[in-house]
Write a protein that holds these residues in place. Structure first.
Motif, PDB file in Angstrom:
ATOM      1  N   ARG A  84     -21.429 -21.644   6.019  1.00  0.00           N
ATOM      2  CA  ARG A  84     -19.969 -21.650   6.180  1.00  0.00           C
ATOM      3  C   ARG A  84     -19.450 -22.972   6.216  1.00  0.00           C
ATOM      4  N   LEU A  85     -19.768 -23.879   6.658  1.00  0.00           N
ATOM      5  CA  LEU A  85     -19.454 -25.193   6.271  1.00  0.00           C
ATOM      6  C   LEU A  85     -19.413 -25.676   4.746  1.00  0.00           C
ATOM      7  N   ARG A  86     -20.575 -25.433   4.293  1.00  0.00           N
ATOM      8  CA  ARG A  86     -20.872 -25.700   2.758  1.00  0.00           C
ATOM      9  C   ARG A  86     -19.698 -24.985   2.037  1.00  0.00           C
ATOM     10  N   PHE A  87     -19.506 -23.558   2.395  1.00  0.00           N
ATOM     11  CA  PHE A  87     -18.677 -22.807   1.524  1.00  0.00           C
ATOM     12  C   PHE A  87     -17.085 -23.540   1.692  1.00  0.00           C
ATOM     13  N   PHE A  88     -16.960 -23.782   2.830  1.00  0.00           N
ATOM     14  CA  PHE A  88     -15.597 -24.348   3.342  1.00  0.00           C
ATOM     15  C   PHE A  88     -15.233 -25.601   2.534  1.00  0.00           C
ATOM     16  N   LEU A  89     -16.012 -26.626   2.418  1.00  0.00           N
ATOM     17  CA  LEU A  89     -16.130 -27.845   1.728  1.00  0.00           C
ATOM     18  C   LEU A  89     -15.973 -27.706   0.246  1.00  0.00           C
ATOM     19  N   GLY A  90     -16.896 -26.746  -0.161  1.00  0.00           N
ATOM     20  CA  GLY A  90     -16.918 -26.601  -1.677  1.00  0.00           C
ATOM     21  C   GLY A  90     -15.602 -25.769  -2.067  1.00  0.00           C
ATOM     22  N   GLN A  91     -15.281 -24.805  -1.497  1.00  0.00           N
ATOM     23  CA  GLN A  91     -13.941 -24.016  -1.917  1.00  0.00           C
ATOM     24  C   GLN A  91     -12.739 -25.015  -1.827  1.00  0.00           C
ATOM     25  N   LEU A  92     -12.638 -25.853  -0.911  1.00  0.00           N
ATOM     26  CA  LEU A  92     -11.461 -26.817  -0.665  1.00  0.00           C
ATOM     27  C   LEU A  92     -11.491 -27.753  -1.688  1.00  0.00           C
ATOM     28  N   SER A  93     -12.640 -28.336  -2.221  1.00  0.00           N
ATOM     29  CA  SER A  93     -12.543 -29.271  -3.207  1.00  0.00           C
ATOM     30  C   SER A  93     -12.212 -28.829  -4.626  1.00  0.00           C
ATOM     31  N   GLY A  94     -12.749 -27.473  -4.709  1.00  0.00           N
ATOM     32  CA  GLY A  94     -12.182 -26.775  -5.873  1.00  0.00           C
ATOM     33  C   GLY A  94     -10.765 -26.376  -6.104  1.00  0.00           C
ATOM     34  N   HIS A  95     -10.255 -25.900  -4.689  1.00  0.00           N
ATOM     35  CA  HIS A  95      -8.973 -25.421  -4.641  1.00  0.00           C
ATOM     36  C   HIS A  95      -7.784 -26.719  -5.080  1.00  0.00           C
ATOM     37  N   ARG A 134     -16.274 -37.238   5.648  1.00  0.00           N
ATOM     38  CA  ARG A 134     -16.582 -37.731   7.085  1.00  0.00           C
ATOM     39  C   ARG A 134     -17.180 -36.419   7.713  1.00  0.00           C
ATOM     40  N   ASN A 135     -16.484 -35.331   7.384  1.00  0.00           N
ATOM     41  CA  ASN A 135     -16.912 -34.031   8.010  1.00  0.00           C
ATOM     42  C   ASN A 135     -18.352 -33.548   7.672  1.00  0.00           C
ATOM     43  N   ALA A 136     -18.543 -33.703   6.421  1.00  0.00           N
ATOM     44  CA  ALA A 136     -19.903 -33.279   5.784  1.00  0.00           C
ATOM     45  C   ALA A 136     -20.916 -34.399   6.461  1.00  0.00           C
ATOM     46  N   GLU A 137     -20.712 -35.606   6.629  1.00  0.00           N
ATOM     47  CA  GLU A 137     -21.631 -36.291   7.190  1.00  0.00           C
ATOM     48  C   GLU A 137     -22.182 -35.912   8.583  1.00  0.00           C
ATOM     49  N   ALA A 138     -20.748 -35.974   9.427  1.00  0.00           N
ATOM     50  CA  ALA A 138     -20.984 -35.446  10.777  1.00  0.00           C
ATOM     51  C   ALA A 138     -21.650 -34.028  10.946  1.00  0.00           C
ATOM     52  N   GLY A 139     -21.388 -33.160  10.146  1.00  0.00           N
ATOM     53  CA  GLY A 139     -21.794 -31.863  10.001  1.00  0.00           C
ATOM     54  C   GLY A 139     -23.384 -31.998   9.921  1.00  0.00           C
ATOM     55  N   ALA A 156     -23.928 -35.481  18.986  1.00  0.00           N
ATOM     56  CA  ALA A 156     -23.744 -35.330  17.549  1.00  0.00           C
ATOM     57  C   ALA A 156     -22.733 -34.089  17.795  1.00  0.00           C
ATOM     58  N   ALA A 157     -22.822 -33.152  18.733  1.00  0.00           N
ATOM     59  CA  ALA A 157     -21.651 -32.031  18.435  1.00  0.00           C
ATOM     60  C   ALA A 157     -20.257 -32.667  18.920  1.00  0.00           C
ATOM     61  N   ASP A 158     -20.301 -33.640  19.889  1.00  0.00           N
ATOM     62  CA  ASP A 158     -19.028 -34.097  20.138  1.00  0.00           C
ATOM     63  C   ASP A 158     -18.274 -35.109  18.973  1.00  0.00           C
ATOM     64  N   ALA A 159     -19.263 -35.743  18.251  1.00  0.00           N
ATOM     65  CA  ALA A 159     -18.795 -36.387  16.971  1.00  0.00           C
ATOM     66  C   ALA A 159     -18.406 -35.499  15.791  1.00  0.00           C
ATOM     67  N   TYR A 160     -19.038 -34.303  15.932  1.00  0.00           N
ATOM     68  CA  TYR A 160     -18.834 -33.371  14.851  1.00  0.00           C
ATOM     69  C   TYR A 160     -17.644 -32.659  15.242  1.00  0.00           C
ATOM     70  N   ALA A 161     -17.309 -32.358  16.554  1.00  0.00           N
ATOM     71  CA  ALA A 161     -15.963 -31.719  16.868  1.00  0.00           C
ATOM     72  C   ALA A 161     -14.831 -32.620  16.594  1.00  0.00           C
ATOM     73  N   ASP A 162     -14.883 -33.843  16.825  1.00  0.00           N
ATOM     74  CA  ASP A 162     -13.756 -34.446  16.804  1.00  0.00           C
ATOM     75  C   ASP A 162     -13.350 -34.771  15.223  1.00  0.00           C
ATOM     76  N   ALA A 163     -14.559 -34.790  14.367  1.00  0.00           N
ATOM     77  CA  ALA A 163     -14.231 -34.971  12.940  1.00  0.00           C
ATOM     78  C   ALA A 163     -13.853 -33.624  12.278  1.00  0.00           C
ATOM     79  N   ASN A 164     -14.177 -32.483  12.837  1.00  0.00           N
ATOM     80  CA  ASN A 164     -13.804 -31.320  12.344  1.00  0.00           C
ATOM     81  C   ASN A 164     -12.275 -30.988  12.804  1.00  0.00           C
ATOM     82  N   ALA A 165     -11.988 -31.354  14.197  1.00  0.00           N
ATOM     83  CA  ALA A 165     -10.578 -31.066  14.840  1.00  0.00           C
ATOM     84  C   ALA A 165      -9.538 -31.886  13.812  1.00  0.00           C
ATOM     85  N   GLY A 166      -9.882 -33.172  13.431  1.00  0.00           N
ATOM     86  CA  GLY A 166      -8.928 -34.180  12.764  1.00  0.00           C
ATOM     87  C   GLY A 166      -8.858 -33.389  11.308  1.00  0.00           C
TER      88      GLY A 166
END
Ligand SMILES: [Fe+2]
Ligand SMILES: [Fe+2]
Length: 193
Positions: A84-95, A134-139, A156-166
């Motif tokens: 889902r993360l991969r799909f989200f990042l890819g679709q957003l870039s294309g959009h 940053r989100n992809a790296e933290a993910g 790692a979960a805390d770092a990723y949660a911060d990156a994703n929330a931002g």
């Protein structure tokens, strides 16, 4: 936007677009959109894409919260999350690419009084793109940490949660502002696909 100086229209700082760009929104308020004849086609497609991004952002946030609360196993989490993360990042870039290359120039030419708004939205895409990186790296770091001990996983979960929330917060503001600019313009001019 302006050589690195913080500005009131920067995505991280603003709560909406400047008033002078909202004259069409005043004519076509959100609550009237769905009953307008010109909502079918391009405008509906736009809103559906945006809703998908909101939903996916919420799904990712929810999955991270469940993982942090220990409600799902790391393996089950990774199986749910990674595709889902991969799909989200890819679709957003294309959009964003289609908006920047095709629709924003078209809309800015159609209504030159809104051209500055499309510059703001275009510069949002760069800010979001950096956050996506940053989100992809933290993910990835987060998914790798699932193979390690509990402390490493938590960090790692805390770092990723911060990156994703931002990212998700910026994205929500961007989607709302973009709709406020584009949907009234499509309704006014009857722009098709
Ligand atoms: Fe956009
Ligand atoms: Fe968009």
């Amino acid at each position: 936007m302006n050589g690195g100086q913080p500005s009131a229209v920067d995505l991280e700082n603003r709560a909406g677009l400047p008033e002078d760009l909202l004259f069409l929104l005043a004519k076509y308020p959100r609550e009237d959109w769905q009953v307008h004849d010109n909502i079918h086609g391009l405008a509906s497609m736009w809103l559906e894409r945006h809703d998908m991004f909101r939903e996916l952002g919420g799904l990712l946030e929810g999955a991270i919260a469940e993982h942090r609360e220990g409600k799902i196993t790391p393996d089950a989490f990774a199986r749910f999350f990674a595709p889902r993360l991969r799909f989200f990042l890819g679709q957003l870039s294309g959009h964003h690419a289609i908006e920047d290359e095709h629709y924003f120039p078209l809309f800015a030419t159609t209504e030159s009084r809104l051209a500055r708004g499309f510059e703001i939205l275009d510069s949002d895409h760069h800010v979001i793109h950096d956050a996506l990186g940053r989100n992809a790296e933290a993910g990835s770091a987060f998914l790798r940490a699932l193979q390690q001990d509990a402390d490493a996983q938590r960090l790692a979960a805390d770092a990723y949660a911060d990156a994703n929330a931002g990212l998700v917060a910026m994205l929500r503001q961007h989607l709302t502002d973009e709709e406020d600019l584009i949907i009234p313009l499509i309704l006014e001019r009857g722009i098709g696909m």
